[in-house]
Write an enzyme that holds these catalytic residues in place. Structure first.
Site, PDB file in Angstrom:
ATOM      1  N   ASN A  18      -8.336 101.691 -74.464  1.00 30.42           N
ATOM      2  CA  ASN A  18      -7.075 101.618 -73.899  1.00 30.42           C
ATOM      3  C   ASN A  18      -6.443 100.411 -73.281  1.00 30.42           C
ATOM      4  OD1 ASN A  18      -4.487 102.208 -72.607  1.00 30.42           O
ATOM      5  ND2 ASN A  18      -5.330 104.181 -71.384  1.00 30.42           N
TER       6      ASN A  18
ATOM      7  N   ARG B  45      -5.945 104.069 -78.033  1.00 28.91           N
ATOM      8  CA  ARG B  45      -4.675 104.664 -77.554  1.00 28.91           C
ATOM      9  C   ARG B  45      -3.608 103.844 -78.160  1.00 28.91           C
ATOM     10  NH1 ARG B  45      -2.413 105.451 -71.638  1.00 28.91           N
ATOM     11  NH2 ARG B  45      -0.914 106.775 -72.366  1.00 28.91           N
TER      12      ARG B  45
ATOM     13  N   HIS C  11       2.239 111.379 -73.418  1.00 30.01           N
ATOM     14  CA  HIS C  11       1.066 112.102 -73.092  1.00 30.01           C
ATOM     15  C   HIS C  11       0.679 113.223 -74.014  1.00 30.01           C
ATOM     16  CE1 HIS C  11       2.814 111.404 -68.629  1.00 30.01           C
ATOM     17  NE2 HIS C  11       1.852 110.652 -68.854  1.00 30.01           N
TER      18      HIS C  11
ATOM     19  N   HIS D 257       1.689 118.072 -67.186  1.00 29.44           N
ATOM     20  CA  HIS D 257       0.885 116.863 -66.762  1.00 29.44           C
ATOM     21  C   HIS D 257       1.428 115.915 -65.765  1.00 29.44           C
ATOM     22  CE1 HIS D 257      -1.822 113.420 -68.719  1.00 29.44           C
ATOM     23  NE2 HIS D 257      -0.799 112.730 -67.651  1.00 29.44           N
ATOM     24  N   LEU D 258       0.797 116.284 -64.649  1.00 29.54           N
ATOM     25  CA  LEU D 258       1.310 115.573 -63.557  1.00 29.54           C
ATOM     26  C   LEU D 258       0.607 114.575 -62.779  1.00 29.54           C
ATOM     27  CD1 LEU D 258       2.378 118.862 -61.656  1.00 29.54           C
ATOM     28  CD2 LEU D 258       3.566 117.734 -63.326  1.00 29.54           C
TER      29      LEU D 258
ATOM     30  N   GLY E 241       2.316 109.120 -64.240  1.00 31.25           N
ATOM     31  CA  GLY E 241       3.411 109.256 -65.081  1.00 31.25           C
ATOM     32  C   GLY E 241       3.364 110.852 -65.137  1.00 31.25           C
TER      33      GLY E 241
ATOM     34  N   ARG F 153       8.905 106.449 -61.090  1.00 32.05           N
ATOM     35  CA  ARG F 153      10.236 106.644 -62.293  1.00 32.05           C
ATOM     36  C   ARG F 153      11.205 107.611 -61.932  1.00 32.05           C
ATOM     37  NH1 ARG F 153       6.117 107.021 -66.628  1.00 32.05           N
ATOM     38  NH2 ARG F 153       5.582 104.964 -67.247  1.00 32.05           N
TER      39      ARG F 153
ATOM     40  N   ARG G 250      -1.477 111.662 -52.495  1.00 35.42           N
ATOM     41  CA  ARG G 250      -2.230 111.690 -51.019  1.00 35.42           C
ATOM     42  C   ARG G 250      -1.487 111.379 -49.823  1.00 35.42           C
ATOM     43  NH1 ARG G 250      -7.533 110.060 -54.439  1.00 35.42           N
ATOM     44  NH2 ARG G 250      -5.652 108.689 -55.288  1.00 35.42           N
TER      45      ARG G 250
ATOM     46  N   GLY H  16      -3.945 113.907 -62.511  1.00 29.06           N
ATOM     47  CA  GLY H  16      -4.415 113.520 -61.151  1.00 29.06           C
ATOM     48  C   GLY H  16      -3.867 114.552 -60.149  1.00 29.06           C
TER      49      GLY H  16
ATOM     50  N   GLY I 140      -1.840 117.550 -60.867  1.00 32.10           N
ATOM     51  CA  GLY I 140      -1.941 118.771 -61.384  1.00 32.10           C
ATOM     52  C   GLY I 140      -3.428 119.296 -61.099  1.00 32.10           C
ATOM     53  N   GLU I 141      -4.483 118.452 -61.163  1.00 31.12           N
ATOM     54  CA  GLU I 141      -5.720 118.754 -61.063  1.00 31.12           C
ATOM     55  C   GLU I 141      -6.237 119.105 -59.551  1.00 31.12           C
ATOM     56  OE1 GLU I 141      -8.233 116.275 -63.562  1.00 31.12           O
ATOM     57  OE2 GLU I 141      -6.828 116.667 -65.263  1.00 31.12           O
ATOM     58  N   ASN I 142      -5.614 118.076 -58.784  1.00 28.55           N
ATOM     59  CA  ASN I 142      -6.192 118.059 -57.185  1.00 28.55           C
ATOM     60  C   ASN I 142      -5.165 118.331 -56.212  1.00 28.55           C
ATOM     61  OD1 ASN I 142      -8.765 116.712 -57.984  1.00 28.55           O
ATOM     62  ND2 ASN I 142      -7.210 115.160 -58.907  1.00 28.55           N
TER      63      ASN I 142
ATOM     64  N   GLU J 183      -8.399 112.618 -71.994  1.00 31.84           N
ATOM     65  CA  GLU J 183      -7.625 111.683 -73.157  1.00 31.84           C
ATOM     66  C   GLU J 183      -8.773 111.268 -73.633  1.00 31.84           C
ATOM     67  OE1 GLU J 183      -4.566 110.694 -70.012  1.00 31.84           O
ATOM     68  OE2 GLU J 183      -3.176 110.753 -71.678  1.00 31.84           O
TER      69      GLU J 183
HETATM   70  P1  ADP Z   1      -2.262 108.041 -63.901  1.00 35.77           P
HETATM   71  O1  ADP Z   1      -0.886 108.575 -64.668  1.00 35.77           O
HETATM   72  O2  ADP Z   1      -2.281 106.748 -63.556  1.00 35.77           O
HETATM   73  O3  ADP Z   1      -3.427 108.400 -64.941  1.00 35.77           O
HETATM   74  P2  ADP Z   1      -3.492 109.992 -62.285  1.00 35.77           P
HETATM   75  O4  ADP Z   1      -3.621 111.036 -63.242  1.00 35.77           O
HETATM   76  O5  ADP Z   1      -4.780 109.454 -61.984  1.00 35.77           O
HETATM   77  O6  ADP Z   1      -2.447 108.926 -62.683  1.00 35.77           O
HETATM   78  O7  ADP Z   1      -2.855 110.724 -61.100  1.00 35.77           O
HETATM   79  C1  ADP Z   1      -2.599 110.083 -59.995  1.00 35.77           C
HETATM   80  C2  ADP Z   1      -1.901 110.986 -58.853  1.00 35.77           C
HETATM   81  O8  ADP Z   1      -2.800 111.967 -58.602  1.00 35.77           O
HETATM   82  C3  ADP Z   1      -1.874 109.973 -57.442  1.00 35.77           C
HETATM   83  O9  ADP Z   1      -0.274 110.544 -56.917  1.00 35.77           O
HETATM   84  C4  ADP Z   1      -2.860 111.030 -56.584  1.00 35.77           C
HETATM   85  O10 ADP Z   1      -2.459 111.089 -55.430  1.00 35.77           O
HETATM   86  C5  ADP Z   1      -3.135 112.087 -57.185  1.00 35.77           C
HETATM   87  N1  ADP Z   1      -4.436 112.544 -56.659  1.00 35.77           N
HETATM   88  C6  ADP Z   1      -5.603 112.161 -57.444  1.00 35.77           C
HETATM   89  N2  ADP Z   1      -6.671 112.638 -56.721  1.00 35.77           N
HETATM   90  C7  ADP Z   1      -6.198 113.634 -55.530  1.00 35.77           C
HETATM   91  C8  ADP Z   1      -6.644 114.200 -54.615  1.00 35.77           C
HETATM   92  N3  ADP Z   1      -7.908 114.622 -54.543  1.00 35.77           N
HETATM   93  N4  ADP Z   1      -5.850 114.888 -53.774  1.00 35.77           N
HETATM   94  C9  ADP Z   1      -4.363 114.794 -54.022  1.00 35.77           C
HETATM   95  N5  ADP Z   1      -3.740 114.134 -55.013  1.00 35.77           N
HETATM   96  C10 ADP Z   1      -4.637 113.544 -55.701  1.00 35.77           C
END
Ligand code: ADP
Length: 397
Positions: A7, A91, A180, A208-209, A212, A241, A286, A332, A334-336, A385
């Site tokens: 990438n 990519r 994405h 996909h959150l 971006g 954005r 965070r 990031g 959406g998963e966390n 990805e």
């Molecule tokens: P990118 O588009 O750069 O690949 P990511 O998918 O890594 O972005 O997402 C980054 C976002 O995910 C950031 O806003 C970050 O705060 C959030 N994030 C990552 N890990 C956590 C976590 N453990 N708890 C809450 N938010 C998180």
């Protein structure tokens, strides 16, 4: 087969060496500050400590050389020689209307990617530099381009046309492309597998959150709409954005603040979104969560607005598909991020979808968070990805 996934950005290069049969990551790393003083390579072999190699990288050619050296190094390498790398998967951000799937790169493909640079001036030229550097250093290894836009090429005209003079579409290819795509494809497929079904029989909304962010509507295995547009600026509000807004704001703020259109474009891409709306508190969710809890009302407003907009897109895509079977959160945030997911799920509960709040708090694993028996399944589906790029590369060979 081991596949090197690349990438490439204008001054950075991320890589992963993946065993495409098992999905195991053998090593990954990042070259930073290419062409700038103080460049360095951070290389992490699986199960071992990371190695930081500080050496000047005047160009991407040198960066790729260093990546190959790191991968084949006696101590921190993971393969004996280049012959153990079967292919390279790149990519590539913009495939325009030309590419609706991954392709083996030849001179013609390179020319096409170059021609598409006008649609992605920040990304495609960097992707081409990465491809050329790999060709130079690995002349006999097949190179594959996997496009961010390809999965969305199935959108019908009514979803991709803008309400603008048609001649702009004909002359300049101004339309919705979406990005994405590799993630939306991977996650929608995997979400269907999680309930033992084929996505050909389902209506799926993927959120996909990440920094971006985009939403897509995937009906019977094909993308029918997505929130990003000609560029990644449209759609959801993101880290920095703006996402959707009244286009007349452009001229109005340009006049008020004495900005050029290009400066305003930078504001919309780099200083807006939750970062701008939180009065520059942070673009990281965070930080925003902590700030909101500590009473920062700008941060709270930014988080509320963010979740509201995700929910609005879900509503729109339910209408676009005539219903929905699965709503999947990924990337990031959406998963966390519990707060954002909770915020969106408040709206889903308003529509009668019951959510298990304890499950919603769990981070980063495949999980169905809607309650048993729910007609609409809400899920967390971590994206991958790089693995998707490796799989598509393998499929082409
Ligand atoms: P990118 O588009 O750069 O690949 P990511 O998918 O890594 O972005 O997402 C980054 C976002 O995910 C950031 O806003 C970050 O705060 C959030 N994030 C990552 N890990 C956590 C976590 N453990 N708890 C809450 N938010 C998180």
């Amino acid at each position: 087969m081991n596949i090197l996934v690349i990438n490439c950005g204008s001054s950075s290069l991320k890589y992963q060496l993946i065993n495409s049969e098992t999905g195991d990551v053998l090593a990954k790393g990042l070259c930073e500050r290419i062409g700038i003083d103080g460049s360095c390579l951070t290389h992490t072999p699986a199960g071992k400590d990371k190695v930081v190699i500080k050496e000047e990288m005047p160009d991407h050619n040198k960066a790729v050389k260093m990546v190959i050296d790191a991968l084949t190094d006696e101590n921190h390498g993971v393969v004996k020689s280049l012959s153990e790398i079967g292919a390279v998967g790149h990519r590539v951000v913009h495939g325009g209307e030309k590419f609706n799937k991954a392709v083996l790169i030849d001179e013609g493909v390179l020319k096409d990617i170059e021609e598409l640079s006008s649609l992605a001036p920040l990304h495609n030229p960097a992707n081409i530099i990465g491809i050329n550097a790999c060709k130079e250093n690995m002349p006999t290894t097949p190179q594959v381009a996997v496009f961010d836009t390809a999965f969305h090429q199935t959108m019908p005209k009514k979803a991709y046309l803008y309400g603008l003079p048609y001649e702009y579409y004909e002359k300049y290819k101004v339309r919705r492309y979406g990005f994405h795509g590799t993630s939306h494809d991977f996650v929608s497929k995997h979400a269907a597998e999680m309930i033992g079904k084929d996505r050909k029989d389902l209506k799926i909304i993927v959120c996909h959150l990440g920094n971006g962010a985009s939403v897509s509507a995937v009906k019977n295995g094909e993308c029918v709409d997505t929130s990003m547009g000609l560029t990644p600026l449209e759609g959801l509000m993101m880290g920095t954005r703006s996402g959707d807004m009244d286009p007349a704001i452009m001229e109005y703020i340009c006049k008020q603040e004495n900005l050029t259109a290009s400066e305003m474009n930078t504001v919309l891409n780099k200083k807006s979104g939750v970062y701008g709306l939180s009065n520059y508190t942070s673009s990281d969710f965070r930080d925003l969560g902590e700030a909101a809890e500590a009473g920062n009302t700008y941060a709270k407003d930014a988080l509320d607005t963010y979740s509201y907009r995700v929910a609005k897109y879900i509503g729109a895509y339910m209408m676009a598909m005539g219903g929905v079977d699965i709503i999947a959160f990924t990337a990031g945030i959406g998963e966390n991020n519990y707060q954002v997911r909770r915020g969106v799920c408040d709206y889903l509960e308003g529509m009668g979808i019951a959510i298990d709040d304890e499950k919603l708090k769990i981070r980063g694993e495949d999980l169905i968070v809607s309650k048993e028996g729910s007609k609409i399944q809400v899920m967390i589906v971590p994206t991958n990805e790089e693995l998707a790029i490796a799989q598509q590369t393998l499929a082409l060979l």
